[in-house]
Design an enzyme around this catalytic site. Structure first.
Site, PDB file in Angstrom:
ATOM      1  CB  VAL A  96      55.097 -99.057  32.272  1.00  0.00           C
ATOM      2  CG1 VAL A  96      56.145 -98.252  31.528  1.00  0.00           C
ATOM      3  CG2 VAL A  96      55.609-100.460  32.560  1.00  0.00           C
ATOM      4  CD  GLU A  97      48.861 -96.510  34.718  1.00  0.00           C
ATOM      5  OE1 GLU A  97      48.016 -96.782  33.839  1.00  0.00           O
ATOM      6  OE2 GLU A  97      48.787 -95.501  35.441  1.00  0.00           O
ATOM      7  CB  THR A  98      49.798-101.336  30.055  1.00  0.00           C
ATOM      8  OG1 THR A  98      48.657-100.878  30.772  1.00  0.00           O
ATOM      9  CG2 THR A  98      49.378-102.404  29.056  1.00  0.00           C
TER      10      THR A  98
ATOM     11  CD  GLN B   8      52.493 -94.339  33.487  1.00  0.00           C
ATOM     12  OE1 GLN B   8      52.574 -95.286  34.270  1.00  0.00           O
ATOM     13  NE2 GLN B   8      53.373 -93.347  33.484  1.00  0.00           N
TER      14      GLN B   8
END
Length: 364
Positions: free
Chosen positions: A81-83, A302
């Protein structure tokens, strides 16, 4: 590879006593003009509308979810994931006490380039006030990374173009007042009504402001009968008056010694007297998730939502199509999670967020 659970879908709407007037979370209401909404761009959102009178509800349709798995490989989740969206009470702190290992965990995630966002249903503080709490606890968190339900209430009113000549009656604390003021809305009520009393004499008629177009209800330690009656009169007698709840949490963490009655108890009192269901802007409603996704340009797939409550945090993540991680450092126990009566299953669970550190070390 991480095995994600099936995607959840959500339809959220509220219908006033007049069935021709619909109020939607994240969309234009009857207050809207025909111009484009300056705050949100929700052209990609689809809402499932079903007509009924004098009610509002959240319809959740989930495919069958597998039982939550214990988190065994933190790096794999982090890399997927990004966040990370973190709840605060029960995840970052309990009351005014920081949970062990939080600073190191946040540092680890930032070092890996992850965006961190902190979302709380607690409406007693504004974003700026929460920034000061993070600072007091020794955490470096910017105001732009904080989203409280007090802010969500003001953002929702902006999103529907709530008229500036209308007023907002607040059953809640200073955080809501500050966010309404920053958004340019007129308000009354709040903590100063906490000392007001009603003397019930024969023939007594309580007056209320006919210009109130919305009643916002949040957690309120100064809740009293005056506020119940004033809010009730506004909602029942002012045409089109909105009933907005920051959250419906049953309990909250005022101290780390025990659980305390949450904002849902105040919302329930107004719901009982008005026979109306509120528009909920806090978790598990997707309003804040939609706002965050649009503000930061994040794909919801994400995002990993990390929280301690099944009925708010985990549903919030599932309703938004995110990965979900339950921590057992707050409200939910392992026995509750694994109970046959519990139908809400996160993707993963762990004891506390600092397990990211030990689980990372274990896989090296």
């Amino acid at each position: 590879m991480l095995s994600g659970a099936a995607t959840a879908s959500l339809s959220v709407f509220a219908i006033s006593q007049n069935p021709s007037k619909l109020f939607f979370l994240g969309t234009k209401s009857r207050f809207s003009s025909s111009s484009a909404n300056p705050l949100f761009s929700f052209s990609n959102l689809s809402w499932n509308i079903k007509k009924s009178c004098s009610t509002s509800r959240m319809e959740k349709s989930f495919t069958t979810r597998a039982s939550a798995q214990p988190l065994k490989n933190a790096d794999e989740l982090i890399d997927s994931v990004e966040t990370f969206i973190f709840d605060c009470d029960g995840v970052i702190w309990k009351g005014d006490k920081l949970i062990d290992g939080v600073p190191e965990t946040l540092d680890l995630l930032r070092s890996k380039g992850k965006r961190l966002v902190f979302v709380t249903n607690n409406s007693t503080k504004s974003r700026k006030q929460y920034g000061k709490k993070f600072e007091t606890l020794g955490l470096s968190v910017s105001e732009e990374e904080i989203f409280a339900s007090s802010f969500a209430a003001a953002a929702y009113l902006k999103s529907i173009d709530f008229p500036k000549d209308k007023k907002v009656y607040v059953i809640g604390e200073d955080g809501i007042l500050k966010e309404l003021e920053l958004a340019g809305f007129q308000y009354l009520g709040g903590p100063e009504d906490g000392n007001k009393k009603i003397e019930l004499k024969p023939g007594f008629l309580m007056e209320h402001d006919k210009d109130v177009g919305a009643v916002v209800v949040g957690f309120d330690r100064y809740f009293n009968y005056y506020k119940v009656q004033y809010g009730t009169l506004c909602i029942r007698e002012n045409p089109g008056c909105l009933f907005i709840a920051t959250n419906r949490d049953a309990v909250t963490h005022l101290t780390d010694a025990q659980e305390w009655a949450g904002g849902g108890s105040m919302v329930g009192a107004i719901g009982g007297s008005t026979q109306r269901e509120p528009i909920v802007v806090g978790k598990p409603s997707t309003f804040m998730m939609d706002y965050l996704a649009n503000k930061f340009g994040i794909q919801k797939s994400q995002i990993c939502m990390v929280g301690d409550r099944l009925d708010t945090d985990i549903l919030f993540g599932q309703n938004g199509g995110c990965k979900t991680l339950l921590v057992l450092s707050g409200v939910t126990s392992l026995s509750t999670l694994q109970s046959p009566n519990n139908s809400t299953q996160p993707d993963f669970y762990t004891n506390k967020i600092s397990d990211f550190l030990s689980l990372k070390a274990a896989t090296v």
